[in-house]
Motif scaffolding. Sequence first.
Motif, short mmCIF file in Angstrom:
data_model
loop_
_atom_site.label_atom_id
_atom_site.label_comp_id
_atom_site.label_asym_id
_atom_site.label_seq_id
_atom_site.Cartn_x
_atom_site.Cartn_y
_atom_site.Cartn_z
N TRP A 58 0.76 -0.98 -0.04
CA TRP A 58 0.12 -0.19 0.15
C TRP A 58 1.05 1.34 0.00
CZ3 TRP A 58 -5.62 0.23 0.84
CH2 TRP A 58 -6.26 -1.13 0.71
N GLU A 62 -2.47 5.91 -1.54
CA GLU A 62 -3.56 4.82 -1.47
C GLU A 62 -3.88 4.57 -0.12
OE1 GLU A 62 -4.16 0.24 -3.16
OE2 GLU A 62 -2.34 1.04 -2.86
N THR A 63 -3.27 4.53 0.83
CA THR A 63 -3.53 4.45 2.32
C THR A 63 -4.31 5.81 2.59
OG1 THR A 63 -1.54 3.09 2.68
CG2 THR A 63 -3.06 3.81 4.69
N ARG A 101 -7.90 -2.62 -5.30
CA ARG A 101 -8.00 -3.32 -4.02
C ARG A 101 -9.32 -4.19 -3.98
NH1 ARG A 101 -2.82 -4.18 -2.19
NH2 ARG A 101 -1.63 -2.38 -2.45
N LYS A 109 -6.25 -4.58 5.60
CA LYS A 109 -5.75 -3.18 5.92
C LYS A 109 -6.31 -2.41 7.07
CE LYS A 109 -2.68 0.06 4.79
NZ LYS A 109 -1.24 -0.17 5.27
#
Length: 312
Positions: A58, A62-63, A101, A109
């Motif tokens: 990640w 993106e996170t 994802r 996550k």
Amino acid sequence: MDPFHHLNTSFSNPYHPLLSPSPPHHPHFPPLPPPPPLAAELPQSSAGALERERLPQWSHAETAAFLAIRAELDHSFLTTKRNKALWESVSARLGAQGFSRTPDQCKSKWKNLVTRFKGTEAAAAQPADADTAAAQAARQFPFHDEMRRIFDARAERAQALERKKAKGKDVRPEDDEGGGEGEEEEEEELEVEMGEEEGGRGGGAKKRRRKQAARTWVADQGEVEAMLREFMRRQVEMEEKWMEAAEAREAERRAREEQWRTAMVALGEERLELVRRWREREDAWRARAEEREERRHQLVAALLAKLGGDAS
């Protein structure tokens, strides 16, 4: 020709196998490397490591996008019992932003982020200086502030709900955040620890959860009882319908059996009548045949008598 020429020639050859001081040389090939182990033969830890290596890491952007989407849907996650559709929505919104994802990856996550945030909160509770603790938490976990805002918003909603209950206002079922059974256990434990650190709010959250659990249990018990009563009512209705259908089939069977018996009696009587008529016709035919035979005998006798008289 010498009969031992062949033997003499063979033994005179220094390269003959029988005269060679060393056994014949065979080519040596290096052993083949063993085949790679299958995925099923690997230990669970190795298989998990290979799986993690195959999954892309990640990125920071993106996170951050994932946390923004998760913060928007946090209230829905708390008030929904089955959150599979929500994780699919998070995956779809990430895909719309260019990040591919799966829902399971998003869920995993989130669990990892909650675990890391819990660890940073525990580490930040030890130093005395708040600024030093915040800086250390930011270095250890770069998304500490985003996670903190999510849980602060959750605590604010819980406090607003308590104030509404204290004022005696009606609270809708979807406003009660204790009914979300889809949240993970680590989040509930984290909320309790965070509440205890903030001066007793954890005790209130725990009481709210206990009350909500009791209400949920009572509601579930009432639903089960209602389902059982409805099941028994439908069972009785089905039995009554089955008995009515069985009685109707039995009455129809009896009517058909009576009709069949009447028809058989009529057929028997008709057969007897036909036999009687046949016998009457047979008797009449025999009587006529006997009468004809008697007349024939009389005629023959009269003819013979006449012929006898003429001859005399």
